[in-house]
Design a protein around this motif. Sequence first.
Motif, PDB file in Angstrom:
ATOM      1  N   ASN A 195     -20.741  37.354 -28.502  1.00 50.36           N
ATOM      2  CA  ASN A 195     -20.984  37.677 -29.939  1.00 50.36           C
ATOM      3  C   ASN A 195     -21.680  36.380 -30.798  1.00 50.36           C
ATOM      4  O   ASN A 195     -21.003  35.274 -30.537  1.00 50.36           O
ATOM      5  CB  ASN A 195     -19.726  38.232 -30.897  1.00 50.36           C
ATOM      6  N   THR A 196     -22.968  36.602 -31.286  1.00 50.06           N
ATOM      7  CA  THR A 196     -23.541  35.217 -31.814  1.00 50.06           C
ATOM      8  C   THR A 196     -24.395  35.949 -32.623  1.00 50.06           C
ATOM      9  O   THR A 196     -25.344  36.873 -32.803  1.00 50.06           O
ATOM     10  CB  THR A 196     -24.222  34.402 -30.604  1.00 50.06           C
ATOM     11  N   GLU A 197     -24.681  34.828 -33.939  1.00 53.49           N
ATOM     12  CA  GLU A 197     -25.753  35.116 -34.658  1.00 53.49           C
ATOM     13  C   GLU A 197     -26.648  34.025 -35.144  1.00 53.49           C
ATOM     14  O   GLU A 197     -27.128  33.847 -35.923  1.00 53.49           O
ATOM     15  CB  GLU A 197     -25.136  35.531 -36.150  1.00 53.49           C
ATOM     16  N   LEU A 198     -26.342  32.983 -34.138  1.00 54.80           N
ATOM     17  CA  LEU A 198     -27.308  31.733 -34.027  1.00 54.80           C
ATOM     18  C   LEU A 198     -28.844  32.124 -33.845  1.00 54.80           C
ATOM     19  O   LEU A 198     -29.109  32.930 -32.955  1.00 54.80           O
ATOM     20  CB  LEU A 198     -26.751  30.760 -33.109  1.00 54.80           C
ATOM     21  N   PRO A 199     -29.601  31.245 -34.311  1.00 53.94           N
ATOM     22  CA  PRO A 199     -31.118  31.583 -34.273  1.00 53.94           C
ATOM     23  C   PRO A 199     -31.485  31.426 -32.758  1.00 53.94           C
ATOM     24  O   PRO A 199     -32.458  32.008 -32.328  1.00 53.94           O
ATOM     25  CB  PRO A 199     -31.882  30.618 -35.116  1.00 53.94           C
ATOM     26  N   ASP A 200     -30.692  30.228 -32.339  1.00 54.59           N
ATOM     27  CA  ASP A 200     -31.105  29.917 -30.756  1.00 54.59           C
ATOM     28  C   ASP A 200     -29.824  29.708 -30.138  1.00 54.59           C
ATOM     29  O   ASP A 200     -29.042  28.783 -29.998  1.00 54.59           O
ATOM     30  CB  ASP A 200     -31.895  28.509 -30.760  1.00 54.59           C
ATOM     31  N   PRO A 201     -29.309  30.979 -29.627  1.00 51.61           N
ATOM     32  CA  PRO A 201     -28.092  30.749 -28.911  1.00 51.61           C
ATOM     33  C   PRO A 201     -27.891  30.166 -27.385  1.00 51.61           C
ATOM     34  O   PRO A 201     -26.898  29.924 -26.635  1.00 51.61           O
ATOM     35  CB  PRO A 201     -27.517  32.262 -28.798  1.00 51.61           C
ATOM     36  N   SER A 202     -29.189  29.917 -26.981  1.00 53.35           N
ATOM     37  CA  SER A 202     -29.486  29.591 -25.577  1.00 53.35           C
ATOM     38  C   SER A 202     -28.503  28.389 -24.951  1.00 53.35           C
ATOM     39  O   SER A 202     -27.942  28.425 -23.899  1.00 53.35           O
ATOM     40  CB  SER A 202     -30.630  29.230 -25.300  1.00 53.35           C
ATOM     41  N   PRO A 203     -28.067  27.184 -25.984  1.00 53.15           N
ATOM     42  CA  PRO A 203     -27.039  26.401 -25.529  1.00 53.15           C
ATOM     43  C   PRO A 203     -25.495  26.821 -25.247  1.00 53.15           C
ATOM     44  O   PRO A 203     -24.884  26.159 -24.700  1.00 53.15           O
ATOM     45  CB  PRO A 203     -27.131  25.345 -26.537  1.00 53.15           C
ATOM     46  N   TYR A 204     -25.290  27.911 -25.690  1.00 53.63           N
ATOM     47  CA  TYR A 204     -23.925  28.506 -25.804  1.00 53.63           C
ATOM     48  C   TYR A 204     -23.863  29.738 -24.981  1.00 53.63           C
ATOM     49  O   TYR A 204     -22.606  30.021 -24.634  1.00 53.63           O
ATOM     50  CB  TYR A 204     -23.361  28.725 -27.277  1.00 53.63           C
ATOM     51  N   ILE A 223     -23.440  39.369 -21.707  1.00 51.77           N
ATOM     52  CA  ILE A 223     -24.185  40.401 -22.562  1.00 51.77           C
ATOM     53  C   ILE A 223     -24.188  39.777 -24.151  1.00 51.77           C
ATOM     54  O   ILE A 223     -22.984  39.537 -24.650  1.00 51.77           O
ATOM     55  CB  ILE A 223     -23.256  41.374 -22.379  1.00 51.77           C
ATOM     56  N   VAL A 224     -25.179  39.604 -24.816  1.00 55.49           N
ATOM     57  CA  VAL A 224     -25.134  39.197 -26.009  1.00 55.49           C
ATOM     58  C   VAL A 224     -24.910  40.220 -27.255  1.00 55.49           C
ATOM     59  O   VAL A 224     -25.609  41.424 -26.932  1.00 55.49           O
ATOM     60  CB  VAL A 224     -26.440  38.402 -26.251  1.00 55.49           C
ATOM     61  N   LEU A 225     -23.946  40.087 -28.225  1.00 57.44           N
ATOM     62  CA  LEU A 225     -23.549  41.256 -29.126  1.00 57.44           C
ATOM     63  C   LEU A 225     -24.264  40.502 -30.412  1.00 57.44           C
ATOM     64  O   LEU A 225     -23.842  39.261 -30.719  1.00 57.44           O
ATOM     65  CB  LEU A 225     -22.314  41.345 -29.295  1.00 57.44           C
ATOM     66  N   THR A 226     -25.052  41.166 -31.088  1.00 61.17           N
ATOM     67  CA  THR A 226     -25.615  40.594 -32.327  1.00 61.17           C
ATOM     68  C   THR A 226     -25.881  41.730 -33.384  1.00 61.17           C
ATOM     69  O   THR A 226     -26.189  42.946 -32.843  1.00 61.17           O
ATOM     70  CB  THR A 226     -26.923  39.914 -32.222  1.00 61.17           C
ATOM     71  N   ASN A 227     -25.794  41.203 -34.805  1.00 63.66           N
ATOM     72  CA  ASN A 227     -25.975  42.080 -35.750  1.00 63.66           C
ATOM     73  C   ASN A 227     -27.373  41.859 -36.435  1.00 63.66           C
ATOM     74  O   ASN A 227     -27.886  42.548 -37.478  1.00 63.66           O
ATOM     75  CB  ASN A 227     -25.080  42.135 -37.027  1.00 63.66           C
ATOM     76  N   GLY A 228     -27.892  40.867 -35.736  1.00 60.61           N
ATOM     77  CA  GLY A 228     -29.274  40.326 -36.235  1.00 60.61           C
ATOM     78  C   GLY A 228     -29.453  39.675 -37.363  1.00 60.61           C
ATOM     79  O   GLY A 228     -30.389  39.630 -38.413  1.00 60.61           O
ATOM     80  N   LEU A 229     -28.136  38.784 -38.126  1.00 61.34           N
ATOM     81  CA  LEU A 229     -28.029  38.095 -39.160  1.00 61.34           C
ATOM     82  C   LEU A 229     -29.147  36.781 -39.097  1.00 61.34           C
ATOM     83  O   LEU A 229     -29.438  36.071 -40.063  1.00 61.34           O
ATOM     84  CB  LEU A 229     -26.785  37.514 -39.488  1.00 61.34           C
TER      85      LEU A 229
END
Length: 520
Positions: A35-44, A50-56
């Motif tokens: 689960n991530t809302e980071l603009p660039d989650p690639s380092p993590y 599977i990426v879960l996001t609400n689009g924040l």
Amino acid sequence: MLSLATLLDNPALELRLLVPGPAGALGREALWVHNTELPDPSPYVRAGEIVLTNGLWQHETTAAAFAASVKRAGAAGIVFGLRKETPATPRELIAACEREGMPLLEISIEVPFTAVTEAASAVHADQRRDALVGMVRRGDALASAISHGAGASGVLAVLRREHDLPLAVVDRMARPLAAAGVELTPQQRRIVADGLARHPPPLEVDLGGEQGRATIFLVGAVGDTDAALVCLRPVSGLNRAEQDALDQAARFLSLEVAKQQAIQAIELRFASELLDMILSGAQRAAEVPDRLRAFGVDPSGELVVLTVAFADGAESTLPGLTETVTEFFLRQSLAVVVAGGSQDVVAVLQRPRQDVARLADALCTAVRKRFPERSPVVGYGDVAASAGELRQPLVQSREACQVLRRRGGSAVASFRQLGTHRLLLGLQDSGTLQGFADGMLGPLREYDALRAAELETTLRAFLSHDGQFGATAAALHVHVNTLRNRLAKITELTGRDVARTEDRVDLYLALEADDMARSR
């Protein structure tokens, strides 16, 4: 197995597929959910998650940039969670995922991400439970196969019922113990055996040809790596379940190898005891027939004895020589007793239909093929009419082998081909031979021990060069006058003049008797 397809099949999650991605992407195994809302989650984000996001992240970056970063991380796909503020998945994100080839799913407002995490946990729990149950069932099947005597072939049969893999079992002597779905060539088995000899052994070996790289699972018995379970697939071509099954099978194969080693040790001890019985003469003669019968050899028929050793190198035998000799006779469908020791390997068997000399030649060829870097020799004696007459052929065979070791040249010879003096000396027991040798050579050895005069070495060189002064002096790297002085001292100490034929014969026989007595 956790995958996007598994989650889609769960109606409680209320997921809807928006972008399927490339073929097979939905069914590909997923590592976990993130689960991530980071603009660039690639380092993590880890590859396969599977990426879960609400689009924040939309306040800080674009959908295209976010999809690209998820793609860069190697994620399995994106699940976009709807909110009151975002009642539909942004068209920009759908378009970006289509361009990136990234699977995209949509989850309704009523279902929280925790439900997805719980579903993923349930899938993993079921997977672990199934794997454990499968391992227990497989273990029962493997144990049953071994306990019922199915051996290594039975272990591979159990594996093949679950996984259609080409498998083979090869020991450290390059011998094939079992195979299923593939037949390794002798050269390929040698590659595997060479890998086992390395420390540590490799995880993969290159078998060449169509087979290519193969994965090795080590099979250990008593304190060492004794064999390998070979799967003709690279490690990268095996999934986790296949690797676990192969690793489990290798452990059960260790039990089978240990059992075979115990049997071989008992057989080797019984075979060595047979030689002691034969050499003991009348004292244990009554035990010999029963011991031969235990190995399938008829004690009432004609018997032959062949002895094998290596002519070159400090060691006259090597690990694997006994097994190589045994396998040779078994391939010939001949019942045999094979006893291996530090000096030679002796085979006692029924007289074959083929000529004994030809059989000895074939045996020598087989040993040379197994040990191409060494020079094997095979000696054999007269044919024994029955078990009661085995002593002389046994002594003759071993003496012939020892002579071939020292002389070099011919690789195969009978005792009778090696000279009359060997026949005469071979009829004497070790005590008689040693007494004769010590009486003649004792004074030389005492003198050598006190003065390091090398008289015995000089005598051996002089006789081996047929009494030629120049050749002997050159071989010893001494002046001819030094050689004459040494020979004069030998005459003084032994009472034998090396210039006289009869005295030279006495000295030669003493040296030969000493060698024979020491080798018995």
